[in-house]
Design an enzyme around this catalytic site. Structure first.
Site, PDB file in Angstrom:
ATOM      1  N   CYS A 115      34.476  40.595  41.405  1.00 15.40           N
ATOM      2  CA  CYS A 115      35.633  41.461  41.535  1.00 15.40           C
ATOM      3  C   CYS A 115      36.912  40.988  40.853  1.00 15.40           C
ATOM      4  O   CYS A 115      37.465  41.670  39.986  1.00 15.40           O
ATOM      5  CB  CYS A 115      35.849  41.599  43.036  1.00 15.40           C
ATOM      6  SG  CYS A 115      37.329  42.365  43.526  1.00 15.40           S
ATOM      7  N   HIS A 143      43.023  41.949  45.442  1.00 17.01           N
ATOM      8  CA  HIS A 143      42.181  40.782  45.134  1.00 17.01           C
ATOM      9  C   HIS A 143      42.554  40.053  43.844  1.00 17.01           C
ATOM     10  O   HIS A 143      41.690  39.553  43.115  1.00 17.01           O
ATOM     11  CB  HIS A 143      40.692  41.166  45.110  1.00 17.01           C
ATOM     12  CG  HIS A 143      39.795  40.033  45.539  1.00 17.01           C
ATOM     13  ND1 HIS A 143      38.424  40.037  45.409  1.00 17.01           N
ATOM     14  CD2 HIS A 143      40.102  38.826  46.088  1.00 17.01           C
ATOM     15  CE1 HIS A 143      37.927  38.913  45.865  1.00 17.01           C
ATOM     16  NE2 HIS A 143      38.930  38.152  46.287  1.00 17.01           N
TER      17      HIS A 143
HETATM   18  C1  NG6 Z   1      31.385  35.936  48.157  1.00 13.77           C
HETATM   19  C2  NG6 Z   1      31.010  36.445  49.544  1.00 13.77           C
HETATM   20  C3  NG6 Z   1      30.638  37.906  49.400  1.00 13.77           C
HETATM   21  C4  NG6 Z   1      31.758  38.678  48.736  1.00 13.77           C
HETATM   22  C5  NG6 Z   1      32.123  38.036  47.425  1.00 13.77           C
HETATM   23  C6  NG6 Z   1      33.290  38.675  46.752  1.00 13.77           C
HETATM   24  C7  NG6 Z   1      30.019  34.695  50.964  1.00 13.77           C
HETATM   25  C8  NG6 Z   1      28.788  33.944  51.312  1.00 13.77           C
HETATM   26  N1  NG6 Z   1      29.886  35.683  50.069  1.00 13.77           N
HETATM   27  O1  NG6 Z   1      31.788  34.604  48.253  1.00 13.77           O
HETATM   28  O2  NG6 Z   1      30.319  38.448  50.641  1.00 13.77           O
HETATM   29  O3  NG6 Z   1      32.868  38.716  49.585  1.00 13.77           O
HETATM   30  O4  NG6 Z   1      32.447  36.678  47.633  1.00 13.77           O
HETATM   31  O5  NG6 Z   1      32.961  39.924  46.316  1.00 13.77           O
HETATM   32  O6  NG6 Z   1      31.088  34.400  51.457  1.00 13.77           O
HETATM   33  S1  NG6 Z   1      33.858  40.608  45.236  1.00 13.77           S
HETATM   34  O7  NG6 Z   1      33.250  41.882  44.962  1.00 13.77           O
HETATM   35  O8  NG6 Z   1      35.164  40.726  45.815  1.00 13.77           O
HETATM   36  O9  NG6 Z   1      33.837  39.740  44.060  1.00 13.77           O
HETATM   37 CA    CA Z   2      33.317  43.813  43.768  1.00 13.07          CA
END
Ligand code: NG6
Ligand code: CA
Length: 506
Positions: free
Chosen positions: A83, A138
């Site tokens: 993300c 984010h």
């Molecule tokens: C990872 C999380 C996952 C998600 C991701 C971010 C754990 C084990 N997993 O670290 O659940 O939150 O981060 O996702 O904590 S994103 O779409 O925001 O990149």
């Molecule tokens: Ca994402």
């Protein structure tokens, strides 16, 4: 005689004023358009998650209407398989691997976009646009030591948005509150918020120690503070009145996005509308529970589709549809189990979130970054499908061109004609990123350099693309990346490696 001169002067005056009116009319027609611009950005929606992109087990009529009424890209990419880096790139037009801080951030991370960085909202603001963000941010907030009980800054408002209503990091990370132009929404000053990603606050329950207090069980990670029965990443204390209600999040952001559009309908506006679905924790509103038969992951995709439909109705009711360019996409590819027991695997059935692609979120294979990508503009974009290779990093320079700005993002190409459906030619090549590793796409070919590390992330059951050897795939003949041609075609491999290193360095 004097009278005669006067009459003549008057005639001249009248003539010249007529002429200037004509000129004005002409320049008005030729001047760059100032349509509203909306980015609708999903979180973890996969290439195969929409019926317009081939899903047969789910129906997403509202997003499909955008795909069918606009340009549906088959080679549309996020820059990254997670993300934060993708969000960095879509707003800055700069490859995220150029910024070492552009990786999955905790809720306490400082802002990673420098306040003097060129951004999409800055480009548009300069051209007279109102600029707003609603939804997931984010990209970090503050300078590293945020006091959540004061105005949190710098943040979106310091990098080009004049309105922001956001969640700081992710739905599974604390703080679990909305932030309204830098201030925690609904905060009771007598119940201050504290946040830590290092240690728990004394006496506060956690998912690890108090499973009896959770209504959603953690599978991996996600066992710190419990909010609304859901164990999260990170520790938080206080701020009770300000905590969001997960099942209302979609409705809440939708209302904010609709208010924004209505308030700015008489001036050009840019809205970056970043939905939280289908990222974990998947918390469909009760209206959508059970609707997909696929468990919460399917249900929140249907919820998001409904949200998009409602949002489009608002544009229509305000008379803005013919004057608004909508870009729909997702920040990275799909993941089924991303850390909670939420029936997503058990009830997946025949659904394939990645469609025909290999890998998923976190992966250097295609499903990590190739995502649904749609441009829609009623009356301006003739419906069609496009195989042009386009990346979200290209949006900055392309929308700049659309509004008559000569601003260019560092890695952002002007692909306005592709986005408007006027050509099938997109970019030639691009670097793709997944958790700080990079790969390369050029023409029909994809090349993944050797990387140490597990071939599969077992917790999420996704192939990451790591291998001790170079990988080379011909996507035209082998979309699913089943046949590594690196040994068979050393010449092509060398050509790819050279082109990659020319951008990325050795
Ligand atoms: C990872 C999380 C996952 C998600 C991701 C971010 C754990 C084990 N997993 O670290 O659940 O939150 O981060 O996702 O904590 S994103 O779409 O925001 O990149
Ligand atoms: Ca994402």
């Amino acid at each position: 005689l004097r009278n005669y001169f006067l009459k003549g002067a008057l005639l001249l005056l009248v003539l010249s004023s007529c002429k200037s009116k004509e000129e004005k009319a002409v320049t008005k027609d030729e001047s760059p358009k100032q349509p509203n611009i909306v980015f609708i950005y999903m979180d973890d929606l996969g290439y195969g998650d929409l019926s317009s992109y081939g899903a047969t087990e789910l129906t997403t009529p509202n997003i499909d209407a955008l795909a069918k009424g606009g340009i549906q890209f088959t080679n549309g990419y996020a820059t990254s398989a997670t993300c934060t880096p993708s969000r960095y790139a879509i707003l800055t037009g700069r490859y995220p691997w150029r910024n070492k801080d552009a990786k999955i951030l905790p809720g306490t991370a400082p802002l990673i976009i420098s306040t003097d960085q060129l951004t999409v909202p800055k480009v548009l603001k300069e051209k007279g646009y109102a600029t707003g963000i609603v939804g997931k941010w984010h990209l970090g907030l503050g300078n590293g030591n945020v006091n959540w009980n004061e105005r949190v800054s710098p943040g979106p408002n310091e990098v080009g948005f004049d309105y922001s209503y956001i969640l700081a990091a992710t739905q599974d990370r604390v703080p679990t509150v909305y932030i309204d132009n830098g201030n925690v929404d609904g905060l009771d000053p007598n119940d201050p918020i504290e946040v830590s990603y290092k240690k728990n606050f004394e006496g506060e329950p956690t998912g690890l120690d108090n499973p009896e207090l959770t209504t959603m069980k953690w599978h991996h990670g996600h066992n710190n503070s419990i909010v609304n029965g859901i164990p999260r990443i990170g520790f938080m204390k206080g701020g009770e009145a300000a905590k969001w209600t997960d099942v209302d999040m979609a409705d809440h952001f939708l209302a904010k996005a609709q208010e924004y559009v209505t308030a700015h309908k008489d001036e050009p506006f840019f809205l970056y509308y970043a939905l939280q679905q289908p990222h974990v924790p998947r918390t469909p509103n009760p209206r959508f529970v059970g609707k997909s038969g696929m468990g919460p992951r399917g249900d929140v995709i249907l919820e998001a589709d409904w949200v998009v439909g409602e949002f489009m109705k608002t544009l229509e009711n305000q008379g803005l549809l013919e004057n608004t360019l909508i870009v729909f996409s997702s920040d990275n590819g799909p993941v089924v189990n991303d850390g909670y027991y939420d029936d997503s695997e058990e009830k997946l059935g025949n659904h394939t979130p990645a469609g025909p692609l290999r890998g998923g979120k976190y992966s250097l294979f295609e499903a990590g970054t190739r995502v649904p990508f749609i441009t829609y503009w009623k009356g301006e974009i003739a419906p069609g499908k496009s195989d042009a290779m386009v990346s979200q990093v290209d949006l900055l320079t392309s929308v700049a061109a659309l509004v008559g700005s000569d601003k260019k993002g560092e890695d952002s190409e002007n692909l306005l004609d592709a986005f408007m459906g006027k050509t099938d030619t997109g970019r030639e090549e691009m670097v793709l990123e997944a958790t700080s590793r990079t790969a390369f796409r050029k023409g029909d070919w994809a090349m993944i350099p050797p990387y140490k590390g597990a071939a599969i992330n077992k917790s999420v059951n996704i192939e990451l693309g790591n291998d001790s050897e170079y990988q080379l795939y011909n996507l035209k003949e082998d979309l699913g990346q089943t046949k590594n041609l690196a040994k068979e075609n050393p010449q092509k491999l060398q050509e790819m490696v050279n082109a990659y290193e020319a951008i990325r360095g050795k």
